[in-house]
Design an enzyme around this catalytic site. Sequence first.
Site, PDB file in Angstrom:
ATOM      1  N   ALA A  68       0.841  -1.193   0.000  1.00 26.07           N
ATOM      2  CA  ALA A  68       0.000   0.000   0.000  1.00 26.07           C
ATOM      3  C   ALA A  68       0.878   1.246   0.000  1.00 26.07           C
ATOM      4  O   ALA A  68       2.034   1.192   0.409  1.00 26.07           O
ATOM      5  CB  ALA A  68      -0.883  -0.011   1.243  1.00 26.07           C
ATOM      6  N   GLY A 125      -0.274  -5.184  -0.016  1.00 26.31           N
ATOM      7  CA  GLY A 125      -1.300  -5.035  -1.049  1.00 26.31           C
ATOM      8  C   GLY A 125      -0.841  -5.614  -2.379  1.00 26.31           C
ATOM      9  O   GLY A 125      -1.674  -6.066  -3.184  1.00 26.31           O
ATOM     10  N   GLU A 128      -1.673  -9.123  -2.140  1.00 21.23           N
ATOM     11  CA  GLU A 128      -3.135  -9.291  -2.083  1.00 21.23           C
ATOM     12  C   GLU A 128      -3.779  -9.204  -3.472  1.00 21.23           C
ATOM     13  O   GLU A 128      -4.721  -9.915  -3.762  1.00 21.23           O
ATOM     14  CB  GLU A 128      -3.741  -8.255  -1.137  1.00 21.23           C
ATOM     15  CG  GLU A 128      -3.418  -8.561   0.322  1.00 21.23           C
ATOM     16  CD  GLU A 128      -3.936  -7.493   1.259  1.00 21.23           C
ATOM     17  OE1 GLU A 128      -3.562  -6.322   1.080  1.00 21.23           O
ATOM     18  OE2 GLU A 128      -4.719  -7.833   2.160  1.00 21.23           O
ATOM     19  N   GLU A 150       2.358  -6.112   6.797  1.00 25.48           N
ATOM     20  CA  GLU A 150       1.613  -5.009   7.421  1.00 25.48           C
ATOM     21  C   GLU A 150       1.768  -4.930   8.931  1.00 25.48           C
ATOM     22  O   GLU A 150       1.850  -3.845   9.505  1.00 25.48           O
ATOM     23  CB  GLU A 150       0.118  -5.115   7.079  1.00 25.48           C
ATOM     24  CG  GLU A 150      -0.235  -4.715   5.661  1.00 25.48           C
ATOM     25  CD  GLU A 150      -0.097  -5.846   4.661  1.00 25.48           C
ATOM     26  OE1 GLU A 150       0.528  -6.879   5.001  1.00 25.48           O
ATOM     27  OE2 GLU A 150      -0.608  -5.712   3.535  1.00 25.48           O
TER      28      GLU A 150
END
Length: 737
Positions: A68, A125, A128, A150
């Site tokens: 992210a 991310g 993901e 994270e």
Amino acid sequence: MELKTFKWNQDADGIVTLTWDDPDRTMNVLSSGAMKDIAAAIAKIAGDASIKGAIITSGKSNGFCAGAALDEMESNAGGSGAAKSEEERVRDRYNGVVQFNQLFRKLETCGKPIVAAINGLALGGGLEVTLACHYRVVADNPKIQLGLPESKVGLLPGGGGTQRLPRLMGAGNALPLIMQGGSLDPQKAAAQNVVHKVVPADQLIAEAKRWIKETPDPVQPWDKKGFVVPGGLPNEKGASTIFTMGNALYRKTSYNNYPAQRYILSCVYEGLSVPIDAGLRIEARYFTKLLMDPASRNMIRSLFLSMQDLGKGARRPAKVPPTQVKKLGILGAGMMGAGIGYVSALAGIDVVLLDTTQEAADKGKAYSTKLLDGQIAKGRSTEAKKTELLGRIKPTANYEDLKGCDLIIEAVFESREVKADVTKKAEAQIDAKSVFGSNTSTLPITSLAEASVRPDNFIGVHFFSPVDKMQLVEIIMGKKTGDYALAMAIDFVKQIKKTPIVVNDSRGFYTSRCFGTYVGEGQEMLAEGIVPALIDNVGRMTGMPRGPLELADDVALDLAYKVREQTKKDLGDKYEAGAADKLIETMVVKLGRYGRKNGKGFYDYPQTPDGKKRLWPGLKDIVAFKVTRSNPELVDELKKRFLYRQAVEAARCFEENVVTDPREADVGAILGWGFAPYTGGPLSIIDTVGTKKFVEECDRLAQKYGKRFLPNRLLRDMAEKGETFYGRFKPETKKAA
Ligand code: NAD
């Protein structure tokens, strides 16, 4: 199709290749721009009958996607809109999170087969996105890492990671990976069912296309009837133990200080028992909770953004052209010199390691051999690398070998006279432009620079022990230190891949001074009559890596005694004696208990086979114990004393101009002496509690336990004006010292 962060290419077979290559960033991240593009691409892929399937890959040579965009996340954290109520802010946040995880849900339910062709690291991310693809093929390169880091910055994977990963690899494998923020290389990822296939890098796209043409399947396993979670559901025999053990381990290792890890456990436990859509909603709720928590914001700021800024040399004087250390001279091949030699040679720097005799210098070099042998045994290095690295270290007792050194780091005994002597001898050999750095831990740099013929090129470069493990280097500016020396010191620290903070000269500089207050507070508690086991346990519960009494033993009690005596002498009437002064004097002068170094301190260090230290039973004869049992209120009070005492000292360092940038105060604390990372650092604590409330609490603590808690003028002024450290001393406008 025109996209900003992806290149769109549709071939004659109707297969679209989406090449992720954000023109505004050196590394792909899941920014708002990238998410907008992904949404637009999914809509087109789903709606265009000529498109048979799609491949997502990266156009960057350094990775697929790093995760992210934490910079965007930090600036949005807490929800936007000052006029909004708390409820509205939470709702806004939740809707934003749902939008984010629904994007990936749309990807996997778009009806067309999507392949992730992973040609570089895919973290957070970045991983993901690939988990939402129907087929994952990855380049066979052991340097590629796939993981969800994270939790390391106080977050949880909010893009479906807590739901899809356990549905692929089972909760038993997924939980430790997500909770510890670990990663897997391609072969391990394939073995654990995280990716489907590992192929040579040049066959990645061909394999992706082959799958779309030959065996496309646009339905995820968890969307198929009869899907079974590998390893079983959380309430089933076998899997339930994983959660019981996971919870126990979490409590034991984190003392429940890290909500992200606790929420990850809950997401997986609750989410696996329901269909994926409900699981994603559960994840979104916990993720929102974390984002609204100032602790996560502080962690992202200190552990990621500030660390990154400082690592890049945020405090470097811009006007000095970049410097590079090619040849480094180290004076003193003892514990510190040997370690500095190792990390420098590892970074490709030629090292001259000098000591009083060739034998002592050789011993220093042997330390690198030992470390490398350990690395080789663990499969992390090779004989060839060892030979290359050792070839860069020249042990010597001859000062003439220092000729041509760009930088000298002095790490001889902590004696003013010895340091002055080696400074003169080394300076006689090096160029006028070379910089001289001292690794002293206590002696003021300004006074050591008096032995130098060019004090403008004299600077403190303070490493921490063990050098190969500790990430921080505290750079100390003497009164006469110039910009060139500062620039070179920062460039050098960057070269050896460590994080620098820049502080001004003062007793104990920044880190040792604040660290000392933690150890000191533990001794005050002991002198008050609190049992030692309680003190050290609460120290660890506070989030500090070790208890204050065991740390005091490691540092050495006789040293602590000497420092106290010297400080008393230096401060005269201003010295505030504490209850612990008498206790330390008794331990050292009367009882000869110097700490771990002579096997006798607050603990005994018996030479028994188990080698375990035990609290010294004789403490009860010199301390009248009044507090022997713990209760929640007491634990909270002791924790507060530990944290607030260090935070007040950090605020004092700020007022005295020892430390001048909140990022350095916070990062320096976490990396330098292991200050509770979940808080974001001592100044982040003050900002989070609120300066007014913090000052009131410190006044209360001062009244009850001593003047050492008294807030300084700066804190009172900030409290009156309702200011924060990060607001008043905006880091981004900070110029180099
Ligand atoms: P050490 O005793 O392990 O090593 C000192 C070395 O300096 C010895 O090998 C000694 O032979 C050598 N030496 C002494 N006089 C010399 C001279 N005239 N010329 C050349 N070499 C000489 O000590 P250390 O723990 O490595 O500490 C060195 C310096 O680093 C000190 O200033 C100390 O305060 C500082 N420091 C230590 C630590 C720590 O944790 N030990 C941490 C940060 C900074």
